[in-house]
Scaffold this motif. Structure first.
Motif, short mmCIF file in Angstrom:
data_model
loop_
_atom_site.label_atom_id
_atom_site.label_comp_id
_atom_site.label_asym_id
_atom_site.label_seq_id
_atom_site.Cartn_x
_atom_site.Cartn_y
_atom_site.Cartn_z
N THR A 41 -0.83 8.16 -0.18
CA THR A 41 -0.25 9.36 -1.22
C THR A 41 -0.26 10.45 -0.47
OG1 THR A 41 -2.71 9.50 -1.56
CG2 THR A 41 -1.60 8.12 -3.08
N ASP A 98 0.86 -1.38 -0.03
CA ASP A 98 -0.04 -0.02 -0.12
C ASP A 98 0.90 1.30 -0.10
OD1 ASP A 98 -2.39 -1.45 0.30
OD2 ASP A 98 -2.14 -1.48 2.43
N THR A 99 0.43 2.22 -0.54
CA THR A 99 0.99 3.53 -0.59
C THR A 99 0.08 4.84 -0.32
OG1 THR A 99 2.54 2.99 -2.74
CG2 THR A 99 2.58 5.14 -1.97
N ASP A 121 0.94 1.53 9.02
CA ASP A 121 2.40 1.64 9.03
C ASP A 121 3.03 1.03 10.14
OD1 ASP A 121 4.78 2.83 9.61
OD2 ASP A 121 4.42 4.72 8.14
#
Length: 93
Positions: free
Chosen positions: A43, A40-41, A62
């Motif tokens: 943004t 997952d990123t 995270d």
């Protein structure tokens, strides 16, 4: 080749066959996919956008900071629940 080829496939097939044997009156089970485990990123807008993976996880974690970021799936599912609740409440009137 037919049948499961990996241990987890055999375990899942065994689970489904066991359920069918134990509960013969269960309705049909449709297996439509098992998601996609990809990175997952988050943004710059602080969100995780995943238009091709709606439904695969609701919150990105995270693991370094333990920050939780709702994914697009979270917002989609929230809308689904809200719509269902509205229909249920309307039907109850």
């Amino acid at each position: 080749m037919t049948g499961p080829t990996r241990p987890e496939e055999a375990a899942f097939a065994g689970l489904l066959c066991g359920l069918a044997a134990r509960y013969p009156d269960l309705p049909p089970v449709w297996i439509t996919g098992n998601g996609s485990a990809e990175a997952d990123t988050v943004t710059p807008d602080g969100a995780v956008h995943e238009p091709d993976r709606i439904g695969f996880g609701l919150v990105h974690v995270d693991y370094d900071t333990l920050t939780r970021t709702p994914k697009d799936s979270y917002h989609w599912y929230r809308g689904l629940i809200t719509a269902h609740r509205a229909r249920t409440e309307e039907a109850a009137r």
